[in-house]
Motif scaffolding. Structure first.
Motif, mmCIF file in Angstrom:
data_model
loop_
_atom_site.group_PDB
_atom_site.id
_atom_site.type_symbol
_atom_site.label_atom_id
_atom_site.label_comp_id
_atom_site.label_asym_id
_atom_site.label_seq_id
_atom_site.Cartn_x
_atom_site.Cartn_y
_atom_site.Cartn_z
ATOM 1 N N HIS A 11 0.866 -1.201 0.000
ATOM 2 C CA HIS A 11 0.000 0.000 0.000
ATOM 3 C C HIS A 11 0.893 1.239 0.000
ATOM 4 C CE1 HIS A 11 -3.873 2.095 1.384
ATOM 5 N NE2 HIS A 11 -2.981 3.049 1.115
ATOM 6 N N HIS B 78 1.571 5.386 -1.762
ATOM 7 C CA HIS B 78 1.203 6.545 -2.596
ATOM 8 C C HIS B 78 2.469 7.131 -3.197
ATOM 9 C CE1 HIS B 78 -2.957 6.678 -1.089
ATOM 10 N NE2 HIS B 78 -2.405 6.176 0.000
ATOM 11 N N LYS C 172 -9.399 -0.377 -5.894
ATOM 12 C CA LYS C 172 -9.415 0.277 -4.579
ATOM 13 C C LYS C 172 -10.765 0.940 -4.340
ATOM 14 C CE LYS C 172 -7.776 2.116 -0.739
ATOM 15 N NZ LYS C 172 -6.687 3.054 -0.531
ATOM 16 N N HIS D 114 -4.700 -0.604 5.791
ATOM 17 C CA HIS D 114 -4.261 0.195 6.954
ATOM 18 C C HIS D 114 -5.210 0.084 8.143
ATOM 19 C CE1 HIS D 114 -7.024 2.956 4.988
ATOM 20 N NE2 HIS D 114 -6.151 3.333 4.098
ATOM 21 N N ASP E 55 1.432 2.753 3.480
ATOM 22 C CA ASP E 55 0.560 3.908 3.260
ATOM 23 C C ASP E 55 1.375 5.199 3.283
ATOM 24 O OD1 ASP E 55 -1.775 5.204 2.602
ATOM 25 O OD2 ASP E 55 -2.563 5.259 4.638
HETATM 26 ZN ZN ZN Z 1 -3.417 5.009 1.362
#
Ligand code: ZN
Ligand code: DOR
Length: 357
Positions: free
Chosen positions: A27, A29, A113, A188, A261
């Motif tokens: 996970h 970004h 997602k 998460h 995350d």
């Molecule tokens: Zn995220």
């Protein structure tokens, strides 16, 4: 392969070095453009692969857009680094079921997602009600395509610390019951309720856990003043919840795996009257987990969590290369360059106790 530790038995506090399979981040970004170029080397130095979240503006909603985004990521990768971006598509109320087949046959897309509309950063185009995407979810269940879930209700009447638990009751539990073949990653997770839900569900339900939710509780949001760089969604929880998460990952269940995350935002977007949600952790994306597992006396379980459980869940080969972590403190910079801006990393100006050899 089992982790090789020097100087003491794995799991003990006296371990000085630990060699594990190269980990993956399930996970992440990465953003786009100059931000992408600034953060990608941190991840590619540590991780072999990562699921790259699709909440760009505009969101990555089609197979064609994901393949383009994948090309931009590979173009931004420094020549000496090896890294495989695993793509996922952003579900909207209008995602057509045919996109599931297109995504799967691309060979580069590993999930869809689900952002409940309004739940977090760049989620405005997300799903307003899972009933709107029922045919898409049915197709995913038939084809074995993974649903990655941001599990929080958006109902403003629900206390921010209860949004994950209410999402399980209102949305996730009924969904998993209605579509028992649907493969789900509860992203998460932050609560004991989520740990218990995952462990009680069928084998197709798993979860990622971030370093900040293993290492900090909600006091870290207010330590000496308001701390915008500790703010993320889902928000940090009470100590009992953190302890439940740490116990879950230290227990070694294959249902839990690494997902940082890591979510970079420019410093001025965080240090604002309405600061963005997101903690940047890619600069120490495996080292911080080593701290958490060490604190739990479970360093011997780090490799499974970081390099085995996720690959097995996604049906991908386990990495064969290794990395070595050494117990040697280093000071995290106050900030890193981030295009024309600055990026404040987790632990800025403080120490991380493990580093990569
Ligand atoms: Zn995220
Ligand atoms: O804190 C967060 N930041 N949570 C999310 O779900 C999104 C992420 C981001 O994109 O910044």
């Amino acid at each position: 392969m089992s982790p090789r530790a020097s100087a003491a038995l794995p799991g003990s506090a006296a371990v000085k070095a630990l060699t594990i399979r190269r980990p993956d981040d399930w996970h992440l970004h990465l953003r786009d453009g100059a931000a992408l170029a600034a953060v990608l080397p941190f991840t590619a130095t540590r991780f072999a692969r990562a699921i790259v979240m699709p909440n760009l503006r505009p969101a990555v909603t089609t197979t064609a857009q994901a393949l383009e985004y994948r090309r931009r990521i590979l173009a931004a990768l420094p020549a000496q680094l090896r890294f495989e971006p695993l793509m996922t598509l952003y579900l909207t109320d209008d995602t057509p079921p045919a996109e599931v087949e297109r995504a799967r046959s691309s060979g580069c897309i590993f999930g869809f997602k689900l952002y409940p509309a309004g739940a977090t950063t760049h989620s405005d185009d997300g799903v307003t009600d899972v009933r709107h995407i029922a045919p898409v979810l049915e197709r995913m269940a038939e084809l074995g395509v993974v649903l990655q879930v941001h599990g929080e209700v958006t109902d403003p009447a629900v206390d921010v610390f209860d949004r994950e638990a209410r999402f399980i009751e209102r949305t996730l539990a009924p969904l998993v019951e209605r579509l028992p073949k649907l493969r789900v990653v509860f992203e998460h997770i932050t609560t004991r309720a989520a740990v218990e839900f995952v462990l009680a569900s069928h084998a197709g339900v798993a979860a990622t856990v971030t370093p900040q939710h293993l290492l900090m509780n909600r006091n870290a949001l207010f330590a000496g003043g308001i701390r915008p760089h500790h703010y993320c969604a889902p928000v940090l929880k009470a100590e009992a919840e953190r302890a439940a998460l740490l116990g879950a990952v230290a227990g070694g269940s294959g249902r839990f795996f690494l997902g940082t995350d890591s979510a970079p935002h420019a410093r001025r977007a965080k240090e604002s009257a309405c600061g963005c949600a997101g903690v940047f952790s890619a600069h120490a994306g495996i080292e911080l987990y080593a701290e958490a597992f060490e604190a739990a006396g479970a360093l011997d379980r780090l490799e499974g969590f970081a390099a085995v459980h996720g690959a097995d869940f996604y049906g991908l080969p386990r990495n064969t290369a290794t990395i070595t972590l050494v117990r040697e403190p280093w000071e995290v910079p106050e900030h890193y360059p981030f295009g024309a801006d600055e990026l404040v990393p987790l632990r800025a100006g403080e120490r991380v106790h493990w580093r990569i050899a």
